[in-house]
Design a protein around this motif. Structure first.
Motif, PDB file in Angstrom:
ATOM      1  N   SER A  22       0.670  -1.239   0.031  1.00 53.26           N
ATOM      2  CA  SER A  22      -0.005  -0.023   0.094  1.00 53.26           C
ATOM      3  C   SER A  22       0.969   1.206   0.101  1.00 53.26           C
ATOM      4  O   SER A  22       2.010   1.051   0.468  1.00 53.26           O
ATOM      5  N   PRO A  23       0.229   2.340  -0.307  1.00 56.44           N
ATOM      6  CA  PRO A  23       1.222   3.650  -0.355  1.00 56.44           C
ATOM      7  C   PRO A  23       1.815   3.993   1.073  1.00 56.44           C
ATOM      8  O   PRO A  23       2.851   4.313   1.055  1.00 56.44           O
ATOM      9  N   THR A  24       1.304   3.662   2.101  1.00 51.75           N
ATOM     10  CA  THR A  24       1.564   3.808   3.393  1.00 51.75           C
ATOM     11  C   THR A  24       2.668   3.010   3.645  1.00 51.75           C
ATOM     12  O   THR A  24       3.785   3.175   4.296  1.00 51.75           O
ATOM     13  N   LEU A  25       2.424   1.639   3.489  1.00 54.13           N
ATOM     14  CA  LEU A  25       3.587   0.617   3.581  1.00 54.13           C
ATOM     15  C   LEU A  25       4.848   0.823   2.866  1.00 54.13           C
ATOM     16  O   LEU A  25       6.156   0.668   3.343  1.00 54.13           O
ATOM     17  N   ALA A  26       4.856   1.250   1.428  1.00 55.43           N
ATOM     18  CA  ALA A  26       5.645   1.708   0.718  1.00 55.43           C
ATOM     19  C   ALA A  26       6.669   2.816   1.231  1.00 55.43           C
ATOM     20  O   ALA A  26       7.742   2.707   1.105  1.00 55.43           O
ATOM     21  N   GLU A  27       5.808   3.927   1.892  1.00 53.04           N
ATOM     22  CA  GLU A  27       6.638   5.052   2.261  1.00 53.04           C
ATOM     23  C   GLU A  27       7.309   4.585   3.491  1.00 53.04           C
ATOM     24  O   GLU A  27       8.669   4.856   3.788  1.00 53.04           O
ATOM     25  N   ASP A  28       6.826   3.554   4.543  1.00 53.92           N
ATOM     26  CA  ASP A  28       7.446   3.122   5.869  1.00 53.92           C
ATOM     27  C   ASP A  28       8.678   2.227   5.237  1.00 53.92           C
ATOM     28  O   ASP A  28       9.837   2.401   5.944  1.00 53.92           O
ATOM     29  N   LEU A  29       8.827   1.490   4.294  1.00 56.07           N
ATOM     30  CA  LEU A  29       9.685   0.648   3.706  1.00 56.07           C
ATOM     31  C   LEU A  29      10.824   1.515   3.102  1.00 56.07           C
ATOM     32  O   LEU A  29      12.160   1.245   3.410  1.00 56.07           O
ATOM     33  N   ALA A  30      10.284   2.454   2.505  1.00 55.53           N
ATOM     34  CA  ALA A  30      11.317   3.436   1.837  1.00 55.53           C
ATOM     35  C   ALA A  30      12.072   4.444   2.817  1.00 55.53           C
ATOM     36  O   ALA A  30      13.181   4.529   2.704  1.00 55.53           O
ATOM     37  N   ASP A  31      11.393   4.610   4.012  1.00 58.25           N
ATOM     38  CA  ASP A  31      12.121   5.270   5.056  1.00 58.25           C
ATOM     39  C   ASP A  31      13.067   4.530   5.674  1.00 58.25           C
ATOM     40  O   ASP A  31      14.480   4.785   5.882  1.00 58.25           O
ATOM     41  N   TRP A  32      12.904   3.062   6.040  1.00 53.32           N
ATOM     42  CA  TRP A  32      13.775   2.351   6.698  1.00 53.32           C
ATOM     43  C   TRP A  32      15.061   1.747   5.863  1.00 53.32           C
ATOM     44  O   TRP A  32      15.983   1.622   6.144  1.00 53.32           O
ATOM     45  N   LEU A  33      14.827   1.748   4.551  1.00 50.46           N
ATOM     46  CA  LEU A  33      15.843   1.095   3.630  1.00 50.46           C
ATOM     47  C   LEU A  33      16.352   2.185   2.648  1.00 50.46           C
ATOM     48  O   LEU A  33      17.105   1.873   1.921  1.00 50.46           O
ATOM     49  N   ASN A  34      15.998   3.454   2.922  1.00 47.07           N
ATOM     50  CA  ASN A  34      16.843   4.544   2.268  1.00 47.07           C
ATOM     51  C   ASN A  34      16.486   4.573   0.568  1.00 47.07           C
ATOM     52  O   ASN A  34      17.507   4.572   0.038  1.00 47.07           O
ATOM     53  N   PHE A  35      15.330   4.394   0.069  1.00 45.04           N
ATOM     54  CA  PHE A  35      15.115   4.723  -1.299  1.00 45.04           C
ATOM     55  C   PHE A  35      13.915   5.406  -1.293  1.00 45.04           C
ATOM     56  O   PHE A  35      13.253   5.834  -0.449  1.00 45.04           O
ATOM     57  N   HIS A  36      13.647   5.804  -2.796  1.00 41.71           N
ATOM     58  CA  HIS A  36      12.592   6.551  -2.967  1.00 41.71           C
ATOM     59  C   HIS A  36      11.342   5.878  -3.281  1.00 41.71           C
ATOM     60  O   HIS A  36      11.179   4.785  -3.983  1.00 41.71           O
ATOM     61  N   VAL A  37      10.087   5.900  -2.557  1.00 37.56           N
ATOM     62  CA  VAL A  37       8.847   5.504  -2.771  1.00 37.56           C
ATOM     63  C   VAL A  37       8.233   5.133  -4.360  1.00 37.56           C
ATOM     64  O   VAL A  37       7.703   4.069  -4.529  1.00 37.56           O
ATOM     65  N   SER A  38       8.945   6.037  -5.049  1.00 35.36           N
ATOM     66  CA  SER A  38       8.120   5.866  -6.536  1.00 35.36           C
ATOM     67  C   SER A  38       8.670   4.562  -7.273  1.00 35.36           C
ATOM     68  O   SER A  38       8.210   4.344  -8.404  1.00 35.36           O
ATOM     69  N   ILE A  39       9.543   4.038  -6.726  1.00 33.40           N
ATOM     70  CA  ILE A  39      10.307   2.865  -7.600  1.00 33.40           C
ATOM     71  C   ILE A  39       9.181   1.829  -7.597  1.00 33.40           C
ATOM     72  O   ILE A  39       8.975   1.249  -8.734  1.00 33.40           O
ATOM     73  N   TRP A  83      18.558   2.107  -6.940  1.00 29.49           N
ATOM     74  CA  TRP A  83      17.457   1.369  -7.960  1.00 29.49           C
ATOM     75  C   TRP A  83      18.160   1.745  -9.518  1.00 29.49           C
ATOM     76  O   TRP A  83      18.587   3.029  -9.620  1.00 29.49           O
ATOM     77  N   ILE A  84      18.136   0.716 -10.411  1.00 30.19           N
ATOM     78  CA  ILE A  84      18.480   1.125 -11.980  1.00 30.19           C
ATOM     79  C   ILE A  84      17.754   0.448 -12.867  1.00 30.19           C
ATOM     80  O   ILE A  84      17.433  -0.602 -12.384  1.00 30.19           O
ATOM     81  N   PHE A  85      17.647   1.160 -13.919  1.00 32.21           N
ATOM     82  CA  PHE A  85      16.711   0.647 -15.043  1.00 32.21           C
ATOM     83  C   PHE A  85      17.477   0.609 -16.204  1.00 32.21           C
ATOM     84  O   PHE A  85      17.863   1.678 -16.645  1.00 32.21           O
ATOM     85  N   ASN A  86      17.618  -0.545 -16.923  1.00 33.41           N
ATOM     86  CA  ASN A  86      18.113  -0.504 -18.256  1.00 33.41           C
ATOM     87  C   ASN A  86      19.712  -0.366 -18.518  1.00 33.41           C
ATOM     88  O   ASN A  86      20.055   0.619 -19.314  1.00 33.41           O
ATOM     89  N   PRO A  87      20.340  -0.806 -17.394  1.00 37.60           N
ATOM     90  CA  PRO A  87      21.877  -0.164 -17.341  1.00 37.60           C
ATOM     91  C   PRO A  87      22.620  -0.836 -18.548  1.00 37.60           C
ATOM     92  O   PRO A  87      22.113  -1.976 -19.275  1.00 37.60           O
ATOM     93  N   HIS A  88      24.026  -0.394 -19.177  1.00 32.36           N
ATOM     94  CA  HIS A  88      24.579  -0.925 -20.134  1.00 32.36           C
ATOM     95  C   HIS A  88      24.913  -2.281 -19.665  1.00 32.36           C
ATOM     96  O   HIS A  88      24.844  -2.659 -18.566  1.00 32.36           O
ATOM     97  N   PRO A  89      25.035  -3.275 -20.696  1.00 29.93           N
ATOM     98  CA  PRO A  89      25.442  -4.637 -20.370  1.00 29.93           C
ATOM     99  C   PRO A  89      26.581  -4.912 -19.625  1.00 29.93           C
ATOM    100  O   PRO A  89      26.959  -5.921 -18.971  1.00 29.93           O
ATOM    101  N   ASP A  90      27.637  -3.805 -19.288  1.00 24.48           N
ATOM    102  CA  ASP A  90      28.796  -4.044 -18.540  1.00 24.48           C
ATOM    103  C   ASP A  90      28.108  -4.121 -16.823  1.00 24.48           C
ATOM    104  O   ASP A  90      29.165  -4.454 -16.212  1.00 24.48           O
ATOM    105  N   PHE A  91      27.131  -3.676 -16.659  1.00 29.12           N
ATOM    106  CA  PHE A  91      26.739  -3.573 -15.208  1.00 29.12           C
ATOM    107  C   PHE A  91      25.496  -4.382 -15.026  1.00 29.12           C
ATOM    108  O   PHE A  91      24.529  -4.513 -15.943  1.00 29.12           O
ATOM    109  N   ASP A  92      25.294  -4.990 -14.025  1.00 26.56           N
ATOM    110  CA  ASP A  92      23.944  -5.896 -13.798  1.00 26.56           C
ATOM    111  C   ASP A  92      23.208  -4.820 -12.840  1.00 26.56           C
ATOM    112  O   ASP A  92      23.850  -4.163 -11.840  1.00 26.56           O
TER     113      ASP A  92
END
Length: 198
Positions: free
Chosen positions: A45-62, A92-101
């Motif tokens: 849920s949006p609220t749970l996503a925000e809590d996870l983002a706060d604890w794990l240091n990422f942006h909720v929009s992912i 988070w990363i989307f579609n990196p060059h094949p040199d990177f996973d």
């Protein structure tokens, strides 16, 4: 996208040193429910996503980005989209060059991944975005395993739901391929003009 395992989330959790049980307790859900979020079976849920983002240091929009049609539209496009934290480490990363996973880069900065003039220039751009708290853009050339690539890099500051600066986002469009396509089209046009003249 709902069934794809969220390896980026698992890696961020492990970087923070949490077990699934511990992070579930911190956000007030049971471990099995959290496990389903990490495995891609459930969308928080949006609220749970925000809590996870706060604890794990990422942006909720992912979570929203995962469900967006842009995922499919950009899969074969010459564009890389990423988020990074205040230490300039990828979250988070989307579609990196094949040199990177896309998973192994999580928790690392550009120079740690590959130290060269391009990655140092990219880190400087990100530092300036964080320091000045405003969007910046620059063309940067990178040496890759299959040659040099030039990207038009746009970086923006990222804020959490409370308005606190937590890092930045970047969108990097490959220019070198676009240049080759334009050159190729120009060559075809001049060939056609020659045929018309004859």
């Amino acid at each position: 996208m709902g069934q794809k395992k969220r390896l980026w989330l698992e890696k961020l959790r492990k970087i923070k040193g949490f077990s699934q049980e511990e992070i579930a307790n911190l956000v007030h859900i049971d471990r099995s429910y959290y496990s389903k979020i990490e495995s891609g079976v459930r969308i928080p849920s949006p609220t749970l996503a925000e809590d996870l983002a706060d604890w794990l240091n990422f942006h909720v929009s992912i979570f929203e980005l995962e469900e967006s049609p842009f995922y499919f539209a950009l899969q074969d496009a010459p564009m890389i989209v990423a988020h990074f934290n205040l230490n300039l480490e990828y979250t988070w990363i989307f579609n990196p060059h094949p040199d990177f996973d896309a998973v192994s880069v999580i928790g690392m900065n550009d120079v740690e991944l590959k130290d060269n003039p391009g990655t140092r220039e990219l880190m400087e751009l990100k530092r300036n975005v964080i320091a000045e708290c405003k969007p910046l853009r620059k063309s940067i050339r990178f040496p890759m395993s299959d040659g040099f690539y030039t990207y038009d890099v746009s970086c923006h500051p990222l804020f959490n739901e409370k308005g606190e600066l937590i890092g930045g986002s970047s969108a990097s469009t490959e220019l070198s391929k676009a240049d080759r396509i334009e050159t190729s089209n120009c060559n075809h046009s001049s060939e056609n003009l020659t045929l018309i003249k004859e």
